[in-house]
Design a protein around this motif. Structure first.
Motif, PDB file in Angstrom:
ATOM      1  N   THR A  81      43.219  41.035  42.778  1.00 22.75           N
ATOM      2  CA  THR A  81      42.343  40.017  43.706  1.00 22.75           C
ATOM      3  C   THR A  81      41.140  40.804  44.553  1.00 22.75           C
ATOM      4  OG1 THR A  81      43.930  40.407  45.549  1.00 22.75           O
ATOM      5  CG2 THR A  81      44.375  38.329  44.389  1.00 22.75           C
ATOM      6  N   SER A  82      40.050  40.097  44.391  1.00 23.17           N
ATOM      7  CA  SER A  82      38.708  40.755  44.819  1.00 23.17           C
ATOM      8  C   SER A  82      37.821  39.968  45.421  1.00 23.17           C
ATOM      9  CB  SER A  82      38.166  41.434  43.633  1.00 23.17           C
ATOM     10  OG  SER A  82      36.703  41.972  43.648  1.00 23.17           O
ATOM     11  N   ASN A  83      36.914  40.614  46.325  1.00 19.57           N
ATOM     12  CA  ASN A  83      35.996  39.767  46.883  1.00 19.57           C
ATOM     13  C   ASN A  83      34.729  40.309  45.978  1.00 19.57           C
ATOM     14  OD1 ASN A  83      35.043  42.440  47.535  1.00 19.57           O
ATOM     15  ND2 ASN A  83      35.439  41.969  49.771  1.00 19.57           N
ATOM     16  N   LEU A  84      33.501  39.852  46.308  1.00 14.74           N
ATOM     17  CA  LEU A  84      32.196  39.748  45.740  1.00 14.74           C
ATOM     18  C   LEU A  84      31.842  40.985  45.758  1.00 14.74           C
ATOM     19  CD1 LEU A  84      30.287  36.714  46.816  1.00 14.74           C
ATOM     20  CD2 LEU A  84      31.703  36.867  44.688  1.00 14.74           C
ATOM     21  N   ASN A  85      32.281  42.050  46.439  1.00 13.25           N
ATOM     22  CA  ASN A  85      31.754  43.426  46.406  1.00 13.25           C
ATOM     23  C   ASN A  85      32.746  44.512  45.557  1.00 13.25           C
ATOM     24  OD1 ASN A  85      29.712  42.686  48.204  1.00 13.25           O
ATOM     25  ND2 ASN A  85      31.379  42.945  49.688  1.00 13.25           N
ATOM     26  N   LEU A  86      33.416  43.906  44.787  1.00 16.36           N
ATOM     27  CA  LEU A  86      34.490  44.526  43.943  1.00 16.36           C
ATOM     28  C   LEU A  86      35.518  45.561  44.850  1.00 16.36           C
ATOM     29  CD1 LEU A  86      32.714  43.937  41.434  1.00 16.36           C
ATOM     30  CD2 LEU A  86      33.188  46.162  40.783  1.00 16.36           C
ATOM     31  N   GLU A  87      35.702  44.962  45.926  1.00 14.95           N
ATOM     32  CA  GLU A  87      36.648  45.505  46.798  1.00 14.95           C
ATOM     33  C   GLU A  87      37.876  44.741  46.686  1.00 14.95           C
ATOM     34  OE1 GLU A  87      33.708  46.544  50.689  1.00 14.95           O
ATOM     35  OE2 GLU A  87      34.816  44.671  50.654  1.00 14.95           O
ATOM     36  N   TYR A  88      38.763  45.405  45.558  1.00 12.44           N
ATOM     37  CA  TYR A  88      40.154  44.717  44.991  1.00 12.44           C
ATOM     38  C   TYR A  88      41.304  45.299  45.725  1.00 12.44           C
ATOM     39  CZ  TYR A  88      39.462  48.298  41.474  1.00 12.44           C
ATOM     40  OH  TYR A  88      39.595  49.446  40.706  1.00 12.44           O
ATOM     41  N   GLU A  89      42.232  44.471  45.344  1.00  9.73           N
ATOM     42  CA  GLU A  89      43.670  44.944  45.438  1.00  9.73           C
ATOM     43  C   GLU A  89      44.344  44.637  44.176  1.00  9.73           C
ATOM     44  OE1 GLU A  89      46.076  42.300  48.385  1.00  9.73           O
ATOM     45  OE2 GLU A  89      45.523  44.049  49.605  1.00  9.73           O
ATOM     46  N   THR A  90      45.357  45.696  43.916  1.00 11.72           N
ATOM     47  CA  THR A  90      46.126  45.287  42.690  1.00 11.72           C
ATOM     48  C   THR A  90      47.618  45.287  43.046  1.00 11.72           C
ATOM     49  OG1 THR A  90      44.533  46.416  41.286  1.00 11.72           O
ATOM     50  CG2 THR A  90      46.749  46.210  40.323  1.00 11.72           C
ATOM     51  N   LYS A  91      48.143  44.104  42.609  1.00 10.82           N
ATOM     52  CA  LYS A  91      49.638  43.757  42.905  1.00 10.82           C
ATOM     53  C   LYS A  91      50.295  43.399  41.530  1.00 10.82           C
ATOM     54  CE  LYS A  91      49.579  43.029  47.991  1.00 10.82           C
ATOM     55  NZ  LYS A  91      50.339  44.116  48.262  1.00 10.82           N
ATOM     56  N   ARG A  92      51.491  42.930  41.684  1.00  6.02           N
ATOM     57  CA  ARG A  92      52.361  42.485  40.517  1.00  6.02           C
ATOM     58  C   ARG A  92      52.703  41.033  40.877  1.00  6.02           C
ATOM     59  NH1 ARG A  92      52.037  45.608  35.829  1.00  6.02           N
ATOM     60  NH2 ARG A  92      51.642  47.628  36.228  1.00  6.02           N
ATOM     61  N   LEU A  93      52.819  40.166  39.651  1.00  2.00           N
ATOM     62  CA  LEU A  93      53.543  39.048  39.980  1.00  2.00           C
ATOM     63  C   LEU A  93      54.628  38.991  40.701  1.00  2.00           C
ATOM     64  CD1 LEU A  93      53.602  35.885  39.456  1.00  2.00           C
ATOM     65  CD2 LEU A  93      54.746  36.506  37.203  1.00  2.00           C
TER      66      LEU A  93
END
Ligand code: THU
Length: 135
Positions: free
Chosen positions: A111-123
């Motif tokens: 999940t990310s915002n427009l600035n490529l600040e993202y978070e990676t999780k699993r289903l």
């Protein structure tokens, strides 16, 4: 399976580009998504709303259904982009659809915002016990 950082960022950029096509005149909330399938192909989607609000479709499902209609059955990862400070989680309906095409693996959800600040999780972080039809 975990995507390399470069692949994660490319997926987020694909989702961000797809968001440009969001049709969201009612909520004003534009969403882009990009799914990476086990074939290596990427399919994108945006949310598509309707004057009959309940007919609106999330970006994630548009991307997944494009992939499935092209013969794909296995999602490795999905990126979702919103214009929010904190990245926005996929809705419950989309989580269940991701589970349907997870083939027993546990897809990455980025999940990310427009600035490529993202978070990676699993289903499984969002939906530990999806519904599966067992007879
Ligand atoms: N939306 C998505 O595209 N994905 C989600 O996971 C949650 C919500 C869309 C649906 C609607 O067009 C707008 O965001 C506001 O709910």
């Amino acid at each position: 399976m975990s995507l390399a950082k470069e692949n994660v960022e490319n997926l987020v950029i694909s989702a961000r580009n797809a968001r440009e096509n969001a049709y969201a005149p009612y909520s004003g909330f534009r969403v882009g998504a990009a799914v990476m399938c086990n074939s290596g192909k990427v399919y994108t989607g945006c949310n598509v709303e309707n004057a009959s609000y309940g007919l609106s479709m999330c970006a994630e499902r548009v991307a997944i259904y494009k992939a499935v209609s092209d013969g794909e059955k296995h999602i490795e990862a999905i990126a979702i982009v919103t214009d929010t400070d904190e990245p926005a989680s996929p809705c419950g309906a989309c989580l269940q659809i991701i589970a349907e095409f997870s083939q027993g693996s546990d897809p990455e959800i980025i999940t990310s915002n427009l600035n490529l600040e993202y978070e990676t999780k699993r289903l499984s972080d969002y939906l530990p016990k999806p519904f599966y039809l067992r007879k």
